[in-house]
Each structure stands twice: as structure tokens, then as C-alpha cells.
Write a protein that holds these residues in place. Sequence first.
Motif, mmCIF file in Angstrom:
data_model
loop_
_atom_site.group_PDB
_atom_site.id
_atom_site.type_symbol
_atom_site.label_atom_id
_atom_site.label_comp_id
_atom_site.label_asym_id
_atom_site.label_seq_id
_atom_site.Cartn_x
_atom_site.Cartn_y
_atom_site.Cartn_z
ATOM 1 N N ALA A 154 0.824 -1.221 0.000
ATOM 2 C CA ALA A 154 0.000 0.000 0.000
ATOM 3 C C ALA A 154 0.852 1.262 0.000
ATOM 4 O O ALA A 154 0.431 2.299 -0.536
ATOM 5 C CB ALA A 154 -0.942 0.002 1.204
ATOM 6 N N VAL A 155 2.041 1.202 0.583
ATOM 7 C CA VAL A 155 2.881 2.405 0.651
ATOM 8 C C VAL A 155 3.899 2.464 -0.477
ATOM 9 O O VAL A 155 4.722 3.381 -0.524
ATOM 10 C CB VAL A 155 3.600 2.505 2.023
ATOM 11 C CG1 VAL A 155 2.585 2.540 3.155
ATOM 12 C CG2 VAL A 155 4.598 1.364 2.220
ATOM 13 N N LEU A 156 3.840 1.501 -1.406
ATOM 14 C CA LEU A 156 4.787 1.455 -2.525
ATOM 15 C C LEU A 156 4.030 1.571 -3.847
ATOM 16 O O LEU A 156 4.051 0.670 -4.676
ATOM 17 C CB LEU A 156 5.600 0.158 -2.492
ATOM 18 C CG LEU A 156 6.551 -0.038 -1.321
ATOM 19 C CD1 LEU A 156 7.193 -1.420 -1.368
ATOM 20 C CD2 LEU A 156 7.627 1.053 -1.294
ATOM 21 N N GLN A 157 3.377 2.696 -4.041
ATOM 22 C CA GLN A 157 2.537 2.872 -5.221
ATOM 23 C C GLN A 157 2.958 4.042 -6.098
ATOM 24 O O GLN A 157 2.247 4.407 -7.036
ATOM 25 C CB GLN A 157 1.066 3.048 -4.803
ATOM 26 C CG GLN A 157 0.481 1.833 -4.102
ATOM 27 C CD GLN A 157 0.439 0.608 -4.998
ATOM 28 O OE1 GLN A 157 0.271 0.713 -6.215
ATOM 29 N NE2 GLN A 157 0.593 -0.575 -4.412
ATOM 30 N N THR A 158 4.111 4.624 -5.801
ATOM 31 C CA THR A 158 4.630 5.717 -6.616
ATOM 32 C C THR A 158 6.073 5.420 -6.998
ATOM 33 O O THR A 158 6.753 4.612 -6.346
ATOM 34 C CB THR A 158 4.601 7.065 -5.865
ATOM 35 O OG1 THR A 158 5.508 6.998 -4.754
ATOM 36 C CG2 THR A 158 3.191 7.384 -5.366
ATOM 37 N N ALA A 159 6.540 6.101 -8.028
ATOM 38 C CA ALA A 159 7.935 5.925 -8.436
ATOM 39 C C ALA A 159 8.876 6.332 -7.308
ATOM 40 O O ALA A 159 9.887 5.663 -7.053
ATOM 41 C CB ALA A 159 8.219 6.739 -9.698
ATOM 42 N N GLU A 160 8.536 7.414 -6.609
ATOM 43 C CA GLU A 160 9.401 7.903 -5.536
ATOM 44 C C GLU A 160 9.504 6.900 -4.395
ATOM 45 O O GLU A 160 10.585 6.678 -3.834
ATOM 46 C CB GLU A 160 8.881 9.245 -5.013
ATOM 47 C CG GLU A 160 8.979 10.393 -5.998
ATOM 48 C CD GLU A 160 7.901 10.337 -7.091
ATOM 49 O OE1 GLU A 160 8.065 11.023 -8.122
ATOM 50 O OE2 GLU A 160 6.896 9.598 -6.908
ATOM 51 N N SER A 161 8.380 6.281 -4.033
ATOM 52 C CA SER A 161 8.423 5.311 -2.931
ATOM 53 C C SER A 161 9.184 4.053 -3.331
ATOM 54 O O SER A 161 9.938 3.486 -2.533
ATOM 55 C CB SER A 161 7.000 4.958 -2.478
ATOM 56 O OG SER A 161 6.249 4.352 -3.512
ATOM 57 N N LEU A 162 9.020 3.605 -4.560
ATOM 58 C CA LEU A 162 9.770 2.439 -5.023
ATOM 59 C C LEU A 162 11.265 2.736 -5.089
ATOM 60 O O LEU A 162 12.094 1.888 -4.726
ATOM 61 C CB LEU A 162 9.259 1.996 -6.393
ATOM 62 C CG LEU A 162 7.902 1.285 -6.402
ATOM 63 C CD1 LEU A 162 7.396 1.134 -7.826
ATOM 64 C CD2 LEU A 162 7.989 -0.083 -5.730
ATOM 65 N N GLU A 163 11.617 3.921 -5.552
ATOM 66 C CA GLU A 163 13.031 4.297 -5.602
ATOM 67 C C GLU A 163 13.635 4.300 -4.203
ATOM 68 O O GLU A 163 14.739 3.779 -3.987
ATOM 69 C CB GLU A 163 13.185 5.681 -6.227
ATOM 70 C CG GLU A 163 12.984 5.720 -7.737
ATOM 71 C CD GLU A 163 13.187 7.109 -8.299
ATOM 72 O OE1 GLU A 163 14.059 7.838 -7.774
ATOM 73 O OE2 GLU A 163 12.484 7.478 -9.258
#
Length: 365
Positions: free
Chosen positions: A77-86
Motif C-alpha cells: 500500500a505504501v509502494l505505489q509511486t515511483a518515488e516510494s519504489l526508488e
Amino acid sequence: MDDDFMTDGIDAVAIPKVSLHDHLDGALRPETILDLADEAGVDVPADDADALADWFVDSANSGSLTEYLETFAVTTAVLQTAESLERAAREYVLDLADDGVVYGEVRWAPEQHLQQGLTLDEAVAAVRRGLEDGMDETDEDVRVQQLLCGMRQGDRVDEIARLAVRHRARGVAGFDIAGPEDGFAPSRFAGTFDYLAKEFMPVTVHAGEAAGLDSIREALTVGRALRLGHGVRIAEDIEVSDERDALQVMLGQTAEWVKDRGIALELSVTSNLGTGAIEQWGDDVRSHPIDLLFQLGFKVTVNTDNRLQSGTTLSRELSILSDAFGYDLIDHEALQLHAAAAAFLPVDEREELADIISDGFDDLQ
């Protein structure tokens, strides 16, 4: 990173390691989850990093793979953007380096990270950037590649396989199927595995964890798996008897094939205990078949699976094995060389990795 784990009188962090089975969404720092949850407006079960870490371990240590997997609803749920995955990928590399890992393969399922508009290719590219940033930042010599997982309960396995092939020149080393093992046999994806074989894409398959020998056989025959994700239940195909005061061992056809062909077992002791994967043999470390398999000559590798859910590190896993089975540096070097040989790398790079491992152990003598 905890540095109190010892093996053979050596700080286990100092041992050069290879990590083959470690999930990105199972390796997040609790502090990072809290930060990302606050940014995304996601509810989490605790508002303190230590309490959150305890919640993951307690929830995952249920004896059920299904319940274990439910904890990933929070991390995905907290890994849904490029920034969070990076960020997650960058910190993943830094944490491996802090734990003495020199080569790692991080597996994750891109299809689970598209809720805020990322495409599959954008998600893979974001993780690649994070890994590259982490490798650039660390002072240690560590290399990390991606393994892309298709979720076996979904309908995108073939799409993820093609995604992996598309990105193989940009840091994607192989393909896996993950998720609930029971009811979702590799044969459901026979066409996908045919495609991967034609593309010469390395494959590892989650098998022999929640399901038994049939799952392993299909991983080998249908999936053409070069490694078995967990694979611990291969021990069901091994008969041990005590005759005339001597142990007699008989391998079944599947176990013999896995041993003779050097197919690596991606074993994860703490995780296997938490999910109940070894319950037929017992409920403590000494009950785990890892030592039997190692002593019989199987290509055993040591892994964490999910560091967050299991509250572990690779150094901790090595220390656990030393405490339970008396493994010394010679044993641990053999285990790490197994992993180096099984890495999804060209042969010359595997040989170079083996040299790094051996030189590192020489320095510990």
C-alpha cells in the motif's frame, strides 16, 4: 544493523554473502513504512517503528503462509509511486551492504504497484533507479539485480514474463512466480514458461513451501526452474532409516534429480518456521531439513525471504545455523559458494563472484 550475530567466533556481518531469495516489499524499514504511510494517507497498525516491527513479526509468525502473506497488504500500500519504489530499492541496497552482502537478487511483483497510475515499465524503471542510487552510494562493493514475480493467483503472469525479458538488459536477471502455492500450480502457466525457455530467461519458482512434491515436480518439468524458491519440502522425497546402527538414506526420483543436477534450494529457515512449511518435521530450527539436505550434498543456499516479516538479516540466519548445527567458516563458505554458483549471472561473473567470496573468507582466517 545488528552486529551481535556470531558464527565460529566471527562477527557474521563480516562474512561475504550472496542473497538470492529476498522480497523488496518484505524488506522495508519500519521507519520508511511510517514515512510513506503518512505521505500516502495509509493507515498502519502502529505509529512507532519498534511497535510496527513487532506487529509484522507477530502477524507473520502464525504458522500459515496465507496469514503471512496478508502482512504485505501494508507494505504494498505504501509502494505505489515511483518515488516510494526508488526509496525502498535504494535503502534495500544500503541494508544489504551493511549486512555484508556482496551480491543480491531482489524479487518483487510489479503488478502490485500500479494503483496510483504507474505502468509496469515505469515501476521496473523506478526500482532500477533506486538500486543504482544505492549501489552508487554505498562504500561497499555490492551488486543487486531484479527478479520479477508474476502473482500466480492473478491473470498477469504472462505479461510479467514479457516485462522481465524486455528489461533483461537493464538489470532484470530472471523471473519467478509467487503468491499462494496451493491451487495455483506451475502447469497453469505452461505457455509462459515455454516462452521464457525460448528466450533463455532464467527462472526460479516458489515451490515446496506451502505445497509438496507435486509443486516441485511441476516447477522443474513445466517451469524449467534453475532454482527452487524455498523447495524445503523436497525432504519429503528422502527416506532416512536407522539400520544396524547406521543411518541409511534413500532419495526418491525428484530429490535425486534436484541433487544430481545441482538445482539450488533457496532455503529460509526463520521464514519456513513462521509459515509452517516444516511443521511435519518440527517447530524449531533443529527440526529444519536444511542440515540434512546440506550434509547429503544438495545445493543449499541460505536466505531471508522477508527480513521485515521474519525480523531477520542474512547474518542472523547464518548465526542461527551455527548455533543449531555447529556450522563453522568452512561450512558457511560452502553455502555462499553454492549461492554464487546459482546466481543468475553469466558464467564468468559467477566465477568472479566465487573468487570474491573465497577471498573474503581467506581474510577471516
